[in-house]
Scaffold this active site. Structure first.
Site, PDB file in Angstrom:
ATOM      1  CG  ASP A  29      -1.824   1.223   1.290  1.00 20.29           C
ATOM      2  OD1 ASP A  29      -2.451   1.537   0.265  1.00 20.29           O
ATOM      3  OD2 ASP A  29      -1.905   1.878   2.343  1.00 20.29           O
ATOM      4  CB  SER A  30       0.300   4.786  -0.664  1.00 18.76           C
ATOM      5  OG  SER A  30      -0.856   4.972   0.123  1.00 18.76           O
ATOM      6  CD  GLU A  48      -0.540   6.941   5.973  1.00 13.50           C
ATOM      7  OE1 GLU A  48       0.481   7.007   6.688  1.00 13.50           O
ATOM      8  OE2 GLU A  48      -0.882   5.899   5.370  1.00 13.50           O
ATOM      9  CB  CYS A  72      -9.524   4.510  -0.030  1.00 16.12           C
ATOM     10  SG  CYS A  72      -7.926   5.043   0.624  1.00 16.12           S
ATOM     11  CB  CYS A 116      -2.969   0.380  -2.480  1.00 11.38           C
ATOM     12  SG  CYS A 116      -2.969   2.105  -2.975  1.00 11.38           S
ATOM     13  CG  HIS A 147      -5.305   5.124   4.059  1.00 11.74           C
ATOM     14  ND1 HIS A 147      -4.682   4.574   2.970  1.00 11.74           N
ATOM     15  CD2 HIS A 147      -4.311   5.644   4.841  1.00 11.74           C
ATOM     16  CE1 HIS A 147      -3.369   4.765   3.069  1.00 11.74           C
ATOM     17  NE2 HIS A 147      -3.121   5.407   4.197  1.00 11.74           N
TER      18      HIS A 147
END
Ligand code: DGL
Length: 268
Positions: A11-12, A153, A185, A74, A187
């Site tokens: 993932d990022s 994040e 997403c 992701c 996240h």
């Protein structure tokens, strides 16, 4: 034996750890290796060609780690070209988009489904195309929510800003009357309370993380790659392209155990 090798996820940043959480619940005996590209996060606003290059580089690293399957955990990376990665990786490979679409189709009653994701994911049309392929009669309302990743994040999920931003992004979907909403997403499951709070209890939130873990289980089973050796404690390894410490702290909070992470410097 291939079945004792690890499942790789990328993932990022920490978003893909929501898929790890679900994998650990479902397949606790599986070894895991995870890469968070925190130095180059977020992927959402980047051109697809660049995201593909980053992913290609990360996969090159993960392939050195004794792995048996790869999960692009992701949505932005999956939307940028799952088929492109498939040409390069000769292992079972899965993304996070189709599992979420299939789950939404199981849940929607009024055939109005919302999808939220990064700008890259929503503008790629990957979700819209998947719905068109699997259920052309479903109305899809897609909404980019670029600030959600930064709220997660930076550990700002439980703040008035998070509620304000969520109200703004989600009100068109709420007004349109969607009865299922894909968290497109990885996240976003970390913002699920806020998202549910804004959408109201009548809307089913579909986490791509949960669905992807289920699909991983199926695919490993089909390839005879499930690790059914429950007596050996599973090994989990975590790598980040940015500083290891903040990544390890976040991973420790999310996985409810002490996580060590190692930094791997990538080229660009
Ligand atoms: N977790 C990501 C996704 O599923 C990436 C978010 C980002 O880096 O912009 O799209």
């Amino acid at each position: 034996m291939d079945r004792y090798k690890a499942i790789a996820l990328l993932d990022s940043g920490v978003g893909g750890l929501t898929v790890v959480q679900e994998l650990v619940k479902l397949l606790p005996q599986e070894n895991i290796v995870y890469f968070g590209d925190t130095a180059r996060m977020p992927y959402g606003p980047r051109p697809q060609e660049q995201v593909r290059r980053f992913v290609d580089e990360i996969m090159g690293f993960l392939l050195t780690q004794e792995i048996k399957a790869m999960i692009v955990a992701c949505n932005s990376a999956a939307a940028a070209g799952l088929d492109f990665y498939r040409h390069k990786i000769h292992l079972p490979l899965l993304g996070v988009i189709e599992p979420g679409v299939r789950a939404a189709l199981e849940h929607t009653r009024n055939k109005k489904v919302g999808v939220i994701g990064t700008t890259g994911t929503i503008h790629s049309g990957a979700y819209q195309q998947a719905f068109h392929r699997l259920a052309p009669d479903v109305e899809v309302l897609a909404q980019p929510c670029p600030l959600f990743v930064l709220l997660v994040e930076n550990n700002l999920v439980d703040t008035p800003e998070a509620w304000r931003v969520a109200e703004e992004y989600l009100s068109p979907l709420k007004e349109a009357g969607v009865d299922a909403l894909i968290l497109g997403c990885t996240h976003y499951p970390l913002m699920a309370d806020v998202i549910q709070g804004v959408m109201g209890p009548g809307v089913e939130l579909i986490s791509s993380a949960e669905e992807t873990a289920r699909e991983a289980q199926e695919i490993l089973q089909q390839h005879n790659l499930l690790n059914n050796h429950a007596t050996i404690p599973a090994r989990q390894r975590f790598f980040a392209s940015g500083r290891a410490k903040p990544f390890a702290e976040m991973a420790t909070r999310m996985l409810h155990k002490e996580i060590q992470a190692y930094q791997v410097i990538l080229e660009e």
